[in-house]
Design a protein around this motif. Structure first.
Motif, PDB file in Angstrom:
ATOM      1  N   MET A 266       0.836  -1.086   0.019  1.00 57.33           N
ATOM      2  CA  MET A 266       0.126  -0.131  -0.116  1.00 57.33           C
ATOM      3  C   MET A 266       0.841   1.197  -0.070  1.00 57.33           C
ATOM      4  SD  MET A 266      -2.695   1.111   3.021  1.00 57.33           S
ATOM      5  CE  MET A 266      -4.048   0.809   2.576  1.00 57.33           C
ATOM      6  N   ALA A 267       0.599   2.109  -0.840  1.00 57.18           N
ATOM      7  CA  ALA A 267       1.261   3.116  -1.005  1.00 57.18           C
ATOM      8  C   ALA A 267       1.165   4.472  -0.044  1.00 57.18           C
ATOM      9  CB  ALA A 267       1.369   3.936  -2.592  1.00 57.18           C
ATOM     10  N   ALA A 268       2.169   4.945   0.595  1.00 59.80           N
ATOM     11  CA  ALA A 268       1.879   6.023   1.450  1.00 59.80           C
ATOM     12  C   ALA A 268       0.960   7.320   0.851  1.00 59.80           C
ATOM     13  CB  ALA A 268       2.949   6.731   2.118  1.00 59.80           C
ATOM     14  N   SER A 269      -0.046   7.707   1.261  1.00 65.99           N
ATOM     15  CA  SER A 269      -0.670   8.953   0.862  1.00 65.99           C
ATOM     16  C   SER A 269       0.341  10.161   0.908  1.00 65.99           C
ATOM     17  CB  SER A 269      -1.922   9.235   1.553  1.00 65.99           C
ATOM     18  OG  SER A 269      -1.718   9.846   2.939  1.00 65.99           O
ATOM     19  N   VAL A 270       0.470  11.105  -0.159  1.00 74.62           N
ATOM     20  CA  VAL A 270       0.966  12.212  -0.440  1.00 74.62           C
ATOM     21  C   VAL A 270       0.318  13.244  -0.018  1.00 74.62           C
ATOM     22  CG1 VAL A 270       2.156  13.427  -2.099  1.00 74.62           C
ATOM     23  CG2 VAL A 270       2.133  11.064  -2.274  1.00 74.62           C
TER      24      VAL A 270
END
Length: 88
Positions: free
Chosen positions: A1-5
């Motif tokens: 899961m990609a970290a939110s920017v």
């Protein structure tokens, strides 16, 4: 899961202002900062003069705040970009 920017709205507004300022300068002077007709001393002189202008604008704003009976307590922060569009 990609970290939110996360987007810093102030940095985004400055980035937008920089782009608009560049576009205005190119339209007005017909050159970019890539120009090679100025030497380092010339660039520093331009920056120095702009800094003096900035000091005058800041002092003017401080004097205006000091003249207010409430010391500027009712002043709210609103971002306005170079093109004049308000972004609250």
């Amino acid at each position: 899961m990609a970290a939110s920017v996360k987007v810093d709205s102030i940095v985004a507004a400055v980035r937008d202002d920089l782009l608009r300022r560049s576009e205005l300068g190119i339209a007005k002077y017909g050159v970019t900062l890539d120009r090679t007709d100025l030497n380092l001393r010339d660039w520093l002189q331009h920056a120095y003069e702009e800094t003096l202008d900035q000091a005058n604008y800041l002092k003017r704003a401080i004097v205006e705040i000091e003249r207010r009976s409430d010391g500027g307590a009712d002043i709210t922060m609103t971002h306005t970009n170079i093109a004049g569009d308000s972004n609250g």
